[in-house]
Design an enzyme around this catalytic site. Structure first.
Site, PDB file in Angstrom:
ATOM      1  CB  THR A 289      -3.933  -8.072   8.313  1.00 33.40           C
ATOM      2  OG1 THR A 289      -4.825  -7.463   7.373  1.00 33.40           O
ATOM      3  CG2 THR A 289      -3.797  -9.548   8.000  1.00 33.40           C
TER       4      THR A 289
ATOM      5  CB  ALA B 116       2.703  -8.504  16.410  1.00 39.09           C
TER       6      ALA B 116
ATOM      7  N   PRO C  86      -4.825 -11.232  18.062  1.00 39.56           N
ATOM      8  CG  PRO C  86      -4.383  -9.400  19.428  1.00 39.56           C
ATOM      9  CD  PRO C  86      -4.260  -9.892  18.037  1.00 39.56           C
TER      10      PRO C  86
ATOM     11  CG  HIS D 254      -1.978  -1.093   1.121  1.00 37.97           C
ATOM     12  ND1 HIS D 254      -2.714  -1.523   2.199  1.00 37.97           N
ATOM     13  CD2 HIS D 254      -2.364  -1.874   0.095  1.00 37.97           C
ATOM     14  CE1 HIS D 254      -3.524  -2.494   1.819  1.00 37.97           C
ATOM     15  NE2 HIS D 254      -3.323  -2.737   0.549  1.00 37.97           N
TER      16      HIS D 254
HETATM   17  N1  APR Z   1      -0.816  -7.800  17.463  1.00 35.58           N
HETATM   18  C1  APR Z   1      -1.397  -8.445  16.423  1.00 35.58           C
HETATM   19  N2  APR Z   1      -2.570  -8.052  15.864  1.00 35.58           N
HETATM   20  C2  APR Z   1      -3.165  -6.971  16.400  1.00 35.58           C
HETATM   21  C3  APR Z   1      -2.622  -6.242  17.487  1.00 35.58           C
HETATM   22  C4  APR Z   1      -1.395  -6.704  18.017  1.00 35.58           C
HETATM   23  N3  APR Z   1      -0.815  -6.080  19.048  1.00 35.58           N
HETATM   24  N4  APR Z   1      -3.476  -5.213  17.781  1.00 35.58           N
HETATM   25  C5  APR Z   1      -4.495  -5.288  16.901  1.00 35.58           C
HETATM   26  N5  APR Z   1      -4.306  -6.335  16.087  1.00 35.58           N
HETATM   27  C6  APR Z   1      -5.139  -6.786  14.975  1.00 35.58           C
HETATM   28  C7  APR Z   1      -6.609  -6.465  15.098  1.00 35.58           C
HETATM   29  O1  APR Z   1      -7.270  -7.514  15.782  1.00 35.58           O
HETATM   30  C8  APR Z   1      -7.021  -6.406  13.627  1.00 35.58           C
HETATM   31  O2  APR Z   1      -7.410  -7.696  13.177  1.00 35.58           O
HETATM   32  O3  APR Z   1      -4.696  -6.069  13.851  1.00 35.58           O
HETATM   33  C9  APR Z   1      -5.748  -5.998  12.904  1.00 35.58           C
HETATM   34  C10 APR Z   1      -5.784  -4.585  12.364  1.00 35.58           C
HETATM   35  O4  APR Z   1      -6.758  -4.569  11.365  1.00 35.58           O
HETATM   36  P1  APR Z   1      -6.981  -3.225  10.527  1.00 35.58           P
HETATM   37  O5  APR Z   1      -7.026  -2.056  11.465  1.00 35.58           O
HETATM   38  O6  APR Z   1      -8.131  -3.518   9.618  1.00 35.58           O
HETATM   39  O7  APR Z   1      -5.644  -3.050   9.701  1.00 35.58           O
HETATM   40  P2  APR Z   1      -5.252  -3.780   8.359  1.00 35.58           P
HETATM   41  O8  APR Z   1      -5.804  -5.165   8.317  1.00 35.58           O
HETATM   42  O9  APR Z   1      -3.789  -3.627   8.211  1.00 35.58           O
HETATM   43  O10 APR Z   1      -5.991  -2.859   7.269  1.00 35.58           O
HETATM   44  C11 APR Z   1      -5.716  -3.162   5.937  1.00 35.58           C
HETATM   45  O11 APR Z   1      -6.937  -1.178   5.313  1.00 35.58           O
HETATM   46  O12 APR Z   1      -7.263   1.008   5.871  1.00 35.58           O
HETATM   47  C12 APR Z   1      -6.680   0.176   4.927  1.00 35.58           C
HETATM   48  O13 APR Z   1      -4.767   0.558   3.621  1.00 35.58           O
HETATM   49  C13 APR Z   1      -5.200   0.390   4.944  1.00 35.58           C
HETATM   50  O14 APR Z   1      -3.422  -1.216   4.939  1.00 35.58           O
HETATM   51  C14 APR Z   1      -4.660  -0.895   5.527  1.00 35.58           C
HETATM   52  C15 APR Z   1      -5.730  -1.894   5.143  1.00 35.58           C
END
Ligand code: APR
Length: 254
Positions: A193, A236, A219, A118
């Site tokens: 993610t 993580a 989690p 991204h």
């Molecule tokens: N360790 C592991 N996972 C975690 C932690 C942690 N400490 N804290 C939160 N999470 C998890 C949450 O449970 C969630 O499933 O990280 C995930 C974050 O999800 P999103 O906020 O949706 O982020 P992401 O999946 O990276 O979003 C994808 O969406 O907004 C767009 O381009 C943006 O790259 C991003 C994409």
């Protein structure tokens, strides 16, 4: 910290590992995830309202100010133990990082050749002629909600963040590299993610179809969980160091 036996075995057997990361990878560095509420000035906006070509066309100074706020925030945080564990693992085995994150925390922890699906907060380009912008980007000391973006020295267009907005295509080279890596992998670790945003969210299924072991570190339950062979409900920064500590003796003997 107990490492799930199946995850440890898959990691010990793997010759080629790919770690696919999302915002949760940087959460323990203090970088809010996308599904967390925005903080401060931006708390009443969702990323989906700001990270779009329409938002940029409507008010580039508003979108530019949001990115400056995120760029400044990342500059003030450090890679966490999870980032460092991945970099340590890559020094002991064939481990590549494919990230949805636009921060540079994997690189600052020592990971190399990180594939950014991204884009990156640290890269900028002209929204008109696409020329990369190497000029200075001044982050305001206080939270402001509008900052005029720089103008392109080549064509006078507006400089935009070098990140992929909702509705935009991923950089083709990054996407093709990510698919090739997960298709060739023996183990794909999917960390932090929600598995909501495609096409990145489809990588775990591509890996599984190609025969890789898929391990999720998160989690919470996500759209990836059903695709994973192993679901490790852990953060993580807790899980990855424990995994690499368990692997290191065997990998160092190889
Ligand atoms: N360790 C592991 N996972 C975690 C932690 C942690 N400490 N804290 C939160 N999470 C998890 C949450 O449970 C969630 O499933 O990280 C995930 C974050 O999800 P999103 O906020 O949706 O982020 P992401 O999946 O990276 O979003 C994808 O969406 O907004 C767009 O381009 C943006 O790259 C991003 C994409």
């Amino acid at each position: 910290m107990r490492v799930p036996e199946a995850a440890l075995e898959a990691a010990l057997d793997a010759r080629r590992v790919v770690v696919v990361t999302g915002a949760g990878m940087s959460a323990e560095s203090g970088v809010p995830t996308f599904r967390d509420a925005q903080t401060g000035l931006w708390e009443r906006y969702a990323a989906e309202d700001l990270a779009t070509p329409e938002a940029w066309d409507r008010d580039p100074a508003f979108v530019w100010a949001w990115y400056l706020s995120r760029f400044g925030a990342v500059a003030h945080v450090e890679p966490n133990a999870g980032h460092r564990a991945v970099a340590r693992w890559a020094a002991l085995a064939d481990v590549r990082v494919v990230t949805q994150n636009v921060d540079d925390l994997h690189e600052r922890a020592g990971s190399r050749d990180v594939v950014h699906l991204h884009g990156s907060l640290a890269s900028f380009r002209c929204a008109r002629c696409e020329t990369a912008y190497a000029g200075t980007v001044d982050v305001p000391d206080t939270e402001v909600d509008r900052v005029d973006p720089p103008t392109c020295p080549r064509c006078g267009g507006r400089v935009r963040p070098g990140v992929v907005w909702f509705g935009e295509l991923l950089p083709l080279d990054a996407w093709e590299q990510a698919v090739a890596l997960v298709e060739a992998a023996d183990l794909v670790l999917v960390v932090g993610t929600s598995g909501i945003v495609h096409p990145a969210a489809g990588l775990p299924a591509v890996a599984r179809r190609a025969g890789a072991a898929v391990v999720e570190v998160n989690p919470l339950e996500t759209d990836v969980s059903d695709v994973a062979h192993v679901v490790w409900r852990e953060s993580a920064a807790m899980a990855l160091p424990a995994l690499v500590d368990s692997l290191a003796p065997a990998l160092e003997r190889r």
